[in-house]
Design a protein around this motif. Structure first.
Motif, PDB file in Angstrom:
ATOM      1  N   GLY A  40       0.824  -1.214   0.000  1.00 31.62           N
ATOM      2  CA  GLY A  40       0.000   0.000   0.000  1.00 31.62           C
ATOM      3  C   GLY A  40       0.851   1.254   0.000  1.00 31.62           C
ATOM      4  N   TYR A  41       1.895   1.254   0.795  1.00 32.06           N
ATOM      5  CA  TYR A  41       2.808   2.398   0.855  1.00 32.06           C
ATOM      6  C   TYR A  41       3.477   2.619  -0.497  1.00 32.06           C
ATOM      7  N   ALA A  44       1.018   4.073  -2.954  1.00 30.56           N
ATOM      8  CA  ALA A  44       0.765   5.483  -2.651  1.00 30.56           C
ATOM      9  C   ALA A  44       1.904   6.356  -3.158  1.00 30.56           C
ATOM     10  N   MET A  45       3.138   5.926  -2.943  1.00 36.37           N
ATOM     11  CA  MET A  45       4.290   6.691  -3.423  1.00 36.37           C
ATOM     12  C   MET A  45       4.289   6.766  -4.949  1.00 36.37           C
ATOM     13  N   GLU A  46       3.930   5.675  -5.600  1.00 40.27           N
ATOM     14  CA  GLU A  46       3.866   5.674  -7.054  1.00 40.27           C
ATOM     15  C   GLU A  46       2.800   6.641  -7.545  1.00 40.27           C
ATOM     16  N   GLY A  47       1.647   6.646  -6.873  1.00 41.83           N
ATOM     17  CA  GLY A  47       0.579   7.572  -7.241  1.00 41.83           C
ATOM     18  C   GLY A  47       0.997   9.011  -7.076  1.00 41.83           C
ATOM     19  N   LEU A  48       1.678   9.327  -5.981  1.00 40.65           N
ATOM     20  CA  LEU A  48       2.151  10.690  -5.769  1.00 40.65           C
ATOM     21  C   LEU A  48       3.172  11.092  -6.824  1.00 40.65           C
TER      22      LEU A  48
END
Length: 55
Positions: A40-41, A44-48
């Motif tokens: 999940g982390y 999230a980093m990839e999305g940001l």
């Protein structure tokens, strides 16, 4: 070093298949759990990072 690796491979080939399977599971369980915990982390980093890219 390669000779030693082949020696280990020959010794492992003599072991019962079920023993090898459960030994592998025991050694990889920690890695699998860590990857699952951090998925999940990482997403999230990839999305940001994608949001910061221009155009």
């Amino acid at each position: 070093m390669l000779d030693r690796a082949w020696e280990h491979a020959r010794l492992l080939a003599q072991k019962p298949t079920l023993l090898l399977r459960y030994t592998r599971l025991m050694f990889t369980e920690h890695l699998r759990k860590r990857m699952q915990d951090l998925l999940g982390y990482g997403l999230a980093m990839e999305g940001l990072a994608l949001m910061e890219q221009p155009g």
